[in-house]
Structures are given as structure tokens and as C-alpha cells.
Design a protein around this motif. Sequence first.
Motif, short mmCIF file in Angstrom:
data_model
loop_
_atom_site.label_atom_id
_atom_site.label_comp_id
_atom_site.label_asym_id
_atom_site.label_seq_id
_atom_site.Cartn_x
_atom_site.Cartn_y
_atom_site.Cartn_z
N ARG A 79 9.06 6.50 -8.08
CA ARG A 79 9.33 5.89 -6.77
C ARG A 79 9.53 6.94 -5.70
N LEU A 83 5.66 6.79 -4.15
CA LEU A 83 5.63 5.54 -3.41
C LEU A 83 6.34 5.70 -2.07
N ALA A 87 10.70 2.02 -1.81
CA ALA A 87 9.95 1.34 -2.87
C ALA A 87 10.89 0.87 -3.97
N ASP A 91 7.21 -2.54 -6.78
CA ASP A 91 6.07 -1.69 -6.41
C ASP A 91 5.54 -0.93 -7.63
N SER A 95 1.87 -0.93 -9.48
CA SER A 95 1.16 0.32 -9.76
C SER A 95 0.70 0.37 -11.21
N THR A 188 -2.48 5.20 -2.83
CA THR A 188 -1.19 5.70 -3.30
C THR A 188 -1.18 5.83 -4.82
#
Length: 249
Positions: A79, A83, A87, A91, A95, A188
Motif C-alpha cells: 500500500r 498504491l 489506499a 485496493d 490489484s 499502478t
Amino acid sequence: MFYDAENVMKAFELYTKLARDGLLDGEDFQQYMSNDEVFELLEQYTSHMECVLFVAANQLYMVPKTTTSPFHVNNEYLRKTYLKSGATNSDLYLSYFATIVLLGEFYNSYLTKEPTIHYLSLSRWVEAIDERMEVLVQHPEDRLKELERQHAYNWLSIIENWTTLDAIKESAKSQKGQTLSRLSFIHTVKKFLVKEKVINEIGNDEVELTEKTKMIVQRYFMNLEHNNEILQFLYDLEPKEGAFNADYI
């Protein structure tokens, strides 16, 4: 068993490189392959750290085999490193989902042990995630909640997060910033996977699998019972009655 002192030091030197870089190549790789004592010592060191070694394309890789390994990459690190600010685990779930879909594209929906394509465009990656989302929403909400406990994946959160990302059809170049687009999100995820040597960028917003990833998928990923359950769930579904209502396109 007693080992030659020089070999002990050489093995420790190679282990420190593995711990730092995750791989050995060139002369270091040859030392591992040609010296039996160095080979045995490296195997012992990495096993003690709950890691495994494997060879791919004249390189030696070390990867953690359990979440308790000190080399396991935890959620907090992911994170903070890859991210956006603020995040959450939701999230991360998305991913991980995107990564499963990426591999599924290369391995023909996990029907083959060898990749069936050489590269994947980011736009096709987004389309493939859309297709898997269509599979997910075929399940009633209560069924998805039940499977969350079984799979350790928050399926409802994955659907909702993808839904909130807009599907602006702009060029990949214009989507690399902090916009809430699906393509921007994929950039990302790509950044993380490139950093971890899962994929390589080959230009034109296309990626290819690394030899490391091919070996991991063949030897471990599709052989784990837990992973098999998730893959069957995502790729073998027929439409279900009472499907979860999510207009994410």
C-alpha cells in the motif's frame, strides 16, 4: 557435516546477494551450479528463511514460500510503496485480482501450462478484467460473501472498486497520472509487477512475462489447491440466477 571455510563464506556472500536482489546470474550463478558445498549451503540458508530456490534462463531466483518468511511482501508495504495515498485493503484486493487476470490472459484462462501469447497490451488487460467482472456479478451477493471466507478474497469489494473507476477511452499516455480511470489503475499495478520482476515492459504499452514468473506459475501457482479453487471460480462459471446487481461498464 563439515564444510570448507572458503565455501561457507562464498555461500554466505551469494546468499546476501539473493536477499538483496532476489536472483543470481553470471559468475555467481555458475558458482552455485558448479560447487556442491555452495549449492547445499545456499539451499540450507534459504530453507531456514522459508524460501525456495529455482533456476530459470541461467539465473537463480529466491522467492518466499510462506507468508511467515521475512522476505514475504506484506500488504502494508504494498500500500505504502505502490498504491495511492490512503489506499486500503480493498485496493490491494483489486490489484491481486488484476494480477490473476493478467496471468490468465497469458495462460489461456489457465488451461495451459505454457504461455499461449508472447505479450499483452494494457488495453486488453482492462478488457479482460471487465470480462472476469461479468463472471463475478453472476453470483448472488450472499454467495459472494460466503466465498469471501473460503477464498480469502473480498469479491464484493473487488466489484465495487472496479465499478468506481471510470472507463474513459483515452490514450494510455494520458492515463498515467492520478485519475480514477481503469487504465490508470492498471498502470499502478504494472509498476508493482515490473518492480517485483513479474513482467517486463516492452514498449507500446505492452508487457511480457519474465522467466521467473513462468517458472513460478508452472511449478507452484496452478498446483496449489487454494489457487485452483479461485481459478475455477473465475473461469468456469455459467450464468446464475439472482445475480449480484452491479452496473460497472
